[in-house]
Scaffold this active site. Sequence first.
Site, PDB file in Angstrom:
ATOM      1  N   ASP A  10       2.599 -27.432  12.598  1.00 19.30           N
ATOM      2  CA  ASP A  10       3.210 -27.389  13.933  1.00 19.30           C
ATOM      3  C   ASP A  10       2.177 -27.512  15.058  1.00 19.30           C
ATOM      4  O   ASP A  10       2.377 -26.974  16.149  1.00 19.30           O
ATOM      5  CB  ASP A  10       4.020 -26.088  14.147  1.00 19.30           C
ATOM      6  CG  ASP A  10       5.022 -25.880  13.042  1.00 19.30           C
ATOM      7  OD1 ASP A  10       5.688 -26.856  12.674  1.00 19.30           O
ATOM      8  OD2 ASP A  10       5.127 -24.749  12.532  1.00 19.30           O
ATOM      9  N   LYS A  27       1.249 -32.683  15.682  1.00 21.64           N
ATOM     10  CA  LYS A  27       0.785 -33.939  15.074  1.00 21.64           C
ATOM     11  C   LYS A  27       1.713 -35.099  15.402  1.00 21.64           C
ATOM     12  O   LYS A  27       1.272 -36.216  15.593  1.00 21.64           O
ATOM     13  CB  LYS A  27       0.706 -33.789  13.545  1.00 21.64           C
ATOM     14  CG  LYS A  27      -0.349 -32.823  13.085  1.00 21.64           C
ATOM     15  CD  LYS A  27      -0.379 -32.717  11.573  1.00 21.64           C
ATOM     16  CE  LYS A  27       0.863 -32.098  10.979  1.00 21.64           C
ATOM     17  NZ  LYS A  27       1.121 -30.703  11.369  1.00 21.64           N
ATOM     18  N   ALA A  56       8.519 -30.908   6.728  1.00 16.46           N
ATOM     19  CA  ALA A  56       7.909 -31.243   8.013  1.00 16.46           C
ATOM     20  C   ALA A  56       9.007 -31.554   9.025  1.00 16.46           C
ATOM     21  O   ALA A  56      10.097 -31.990   8.665  1.00 16.46           O
ATOM     22  CB  ALA A  56       7.005 -32.463   7.856  1.00 16.46           C
ATOM     23  N   GLY A  57       8.714 -31.319  10.287  1.00 11.21           N
ATOM     24  CA  GLY A  57       9.638 -31.704  11.354  1.00 11.21           C
ATOM     25  C   GLY A  57       8.792 -32.094  12.541  1.00 11.21           C
ATOM     26  O   GLY A  57       8.205 -31.244  13.186  1.00 11.21           O
ATOM     27  N   HIS A  58       8.642 -33.373  12.775  1.00 15.08           N
ATOM     28  CA  HIS A  58       7.754 -33.838  13.836  1.00 15.08           C
ATOM     29  C   HIS A  58       8.577 -34.236  15.055  1.00 15.08           C
ATOM     30  O   HIS A  58       9.457 -35.089  14.971  1.00 15.08           O
ATOM     31  CB  HIS A  58       6.892 -34.997  13.317  1.00 15.08           C
ATOM     32  CG  HIS A  58       5.930 -34.553  12.248  1.00 15.08           C
ATOM     33  ND1 HIS A  58       5.350 -35.402  11.353  1.00 15.08           N
ATOM     34  CD2 HIS A  58       5.455 -33.322  11.940  1.00 15.08           C
ATOM     35  CE1 HIS A  58       4.546 -34.710  10.542  1.00 15.08           C
ATOM     36  NE2 HIS A  58       4.614 -33.436  10.878  1.00 15.08           N
ATOM     37  N   GLN A 103       2.306 -30.525   7.697  1.00 15.97           N
ATOM     38  CA  GLN A 103       1.838 -29.132   7.586  1.00 15.97           C
ATOM     39  C   GLN A 103       0.402 -29.029   8.139  1.00 15.97           C
ATOM     40  O   GLN A 103       0.038 -29.830   8.988  1.00 15.97           O
ATOM     41  CB  GLN A 103       1.909 -28.622   6.137  1.00 15.97           C
ATOM     42  CG  GLN A 103       3.323 -28.431   5.624  1.00 15.97           C
ATOM     43  CD  GLN A 103       3.952 -29.710   5.101  1.00 15.97           C
ATOM     44  OE1 GLN A 103       3.353 -30.419   4.331  1.00 15.97           O
ATOM     45  NE2 GLN A 103       5.187 -29.991   5.495  1.00 15.97           N
ATOM     46  N   PRO A 142      11.864 -18.295  14.625  1.00 10.89           N
ATOM     47  CA  PRO A 142      10.829 -18.083  15.644  1.00 10.89           C
ATOM     48  C   PRO A 142       9.459 -18.133  14.986  1.00 10.89           C
ATOM     49  O   PRO A 142       9.271 -17.585  13.894  1.00 10.89           O
ATOM     50  CB  PRO A 142      11.119 -16.673  16.181  1.00 10.89           C
ATOM     51  CG  PRO A 142      12.166 -16.086  15.309  1.00 10.89           C
ATOM     52  CD  PRO A 142      12.745 -17.136  14.423  1.00 10.89           C
ATOM     53  N   GLY A 178       1.837 -31.230  27.602  1.00 15.79           N
ATOM     54  CA  GLY A 178       3.302 -31.191  27.579  1.00 15.79           C
ATOM     55  C   GLY A 178       3.792 -32.007  26.400  1.00 15.79           C
ATOM     56  O   GLY A 178       3.006 -32.709  25.755  1.00 15.79           O
TER      57      GLY A 178
HETATM   58  P1  IMP Z   1       7.536 -25.005   1.750  1.00 16.19           P
HETATM   59  O1  IMP Z   1       6.612 -26.119   2.125  1.00 16.19           O
HETATM   60  O2  IMP Z   1       8.958 -25.232   2.211  1.00 16.19           O
HETATM   61  O3  IMP Z   1       7.455 -24.637   0.307  1.00 16.19           O
HETATM   62  O4  IMP Z   1       7.073 -23.691   2.545  1.00 16.19           O
HETATM   63  C1  IMP Z   1       5.835 -23.023   2.260  1.00 16.19           C
HETATM   64  C2  IMP Z   1       5.192 -22.514   3.533  1.00 16.19           C
HETATM   65  O5  IMP Z   1       4.782 -23.592   4.346  1.00 16.19           O
HETATM   66  C3  IMP Z   1       6.135 -21.677   4.412  1.00 16.19           C
HETATM   67  O6  IMP Z   1       5.376 -20.674   5.055  1.00 16.19           O
HETATM   68  C4  IMP Z   1       6.626 -22.679   5.439  1.00 16.19           C
HETATM   69  O7  IMP Z   1       7.029 -22.058   6.628  1.00 16.19           O
HETATM   70  C5  IMP Z   1       5.360 -23.505   5.645  1.00 16.19           C
HETATM   71  N1  IMP Z   1       5.648 -24.872   6.104  1.00 16.19           N
HETATM   72  C6  IMP Z   1       6.106 -25.901   5.371  1.00 16.19           C
HETATM   73  N2  IMP Z   1       6.219 -27.002   6.114  1.00 16.19           N
HETATM   74  C7  IMP Z   1       5.786 -26.681   7.346  1.00 16.19           C
HETATM   75  C8  IMP Z   1       5.624 -27.419   8.561  1.00 16.19           C
HETATM   76  O8  IMP Z   1       5.879 -28.626   8.655  1.00 16.19           O
HETATM   77  N3  IMP Z   1       5.150 -26.715   9.616  1.00 16.19           N
HETATM   78  C9  IMP Z   1       4.806 -25.412   9.532  1.00 16.19           C
HETATM   79  N4  IMP Z   1       4.938 -24.682   8.422  1.00 16.19           N
HETATM   80  C10 IMP Z   1       5.421 -25.314   7.329  1.00 16.19           C
END
Ligand code: IMP
Length: 430
Positions: A13, A16, A39-41, A225, A305, A416
């Site tokens: 987060d 990227k 992921a969520g970009h 990530q 959150p 921003g």
């Molecule tokens: P998983 O990847 O769903 O198995 O989650 C494992 C850990 O990675 C958890 O703490 C998630 O919140 C964190 N995580 C996975 N993908 C992201 C991301 O894109 N951004 C931030 N944290 C992530």
Amino acid sequence: MSTLVVVGIQWGDEGKGKVVDLLAREADIIARFQGGSNAGHTLVVGGKKTIVRLIPSGVLHDDKVCVIGNGVVVDPQVLIEELDTLQQQGRLLDPALLKISETAHVIMPYHQAIDVARERLRGEGRLGTTGRGIGPAYEDKMARVGIRFVDFLDDQVFQEQLSRNLQEKNLYLGEILKEQALDYTQIFDSYRRFRDRLAPHVTNASRYLHQEIVKGRKVLFEGAQGTMLDVDHGTYPYVTSSNTVSGAVCSGAGIAPQHIHGVIGISKAYTTRVGSGPFPTELFGPEGEKLRRDGGEFGTVTGRPRRCGWLDAVVARTAVRLNGVTSLALTKIDVLSGLPTVRICTGYAYQGQQYDEVPASVHVIDRITPVYEDLPGWSEPLSDIRSLDALPLNARRYVERVEQLVNVPIKMVSVGAGREETILIRPTFF
Ligand code: IMP
């Protein structure tokens, strides 16, 4: 330089998506090499927000080729939904603009069911996964029972693999996790529809990338990530199930090491993390609340959150070394406006010992005392600022101090979410 890797140097987060969107202007191809729809970009262009989870963040530029590498685990339903949304906006209408590696693994409904059920059973000890089936899909890959796109395209191979896997998974789901069994026909039918839709995109992506790099075309590799979530180098076991470091480009996109020409590390001007696990600079009081509120720190995928805290130079230093970071982008510095003092963690102290990098044991990380350096804050909003010189003096000092502590040139500061809300310090990246 014709290739550039973008990696997060915290717990994900870091922003990227925005950086990749900006850098994609200069690139011909944008490729993902690990992770999945965990992921969520978030991309904000002309005030309009688009969230991508599997398709590379360069997709909002016309005629760039987007590649999903073999190291990604792909939920076909999520990918199709994303493709539908983008196609409705007139994007990716030519199938040649989206390529999926034939050796990428497919996320199956049992992966997600297992992920969610395990988290439920762990209770307080849960990892806080995104519940997208990422861990179980990578487990199957390593156990050599995963289903790759090349297998998925072949009806007979797919039938055999699905029925073999489902027998075992249903036993595990029912007996151990106390969940409902999944139905073969339902999965097979829906996945056949997914396959028909995605088949035109499936290709030998590794070979394609090699050929294009050799021709001198510019390729941006987009990490998902962050380094502290890397399965080997992160805060294990509170990590994701893939290697998130730049070196994973070689295995996850199928390119040779000499084709990695530069690595840009992305760091927020403070720190956030979602899910469980150690976080030495976490803030629990009003300052943390302020960062969460002003930074809009809620998960893109799960809405949770995010935990917020000060910038941690120990984390950054470790990540810069691991990734071979050659330049840095500092994001969301605007969120720090209004704090009388801003703090940077410069080291950890534990049992009389000083740490300048993150220790391996989460039990130690949980117990360390962060050593802070305090810098004077600034009150002015920064979102309209487009040059380093125009920043309030204390904000500029903050940027300079981060650069010194991390020992890598900062090329970009983001003020921003919008594409234009950026200070480009050194304007070329490739
Ligand atoms: P998983 O990847 O769903 O198995 O989650 C494992 C850990 O990675 C958890 O703490 C998630 O919140 C964190 N995580 C996975 N993908 C992201 C991301 O894109 N951004 C931030 N944290 C992530």
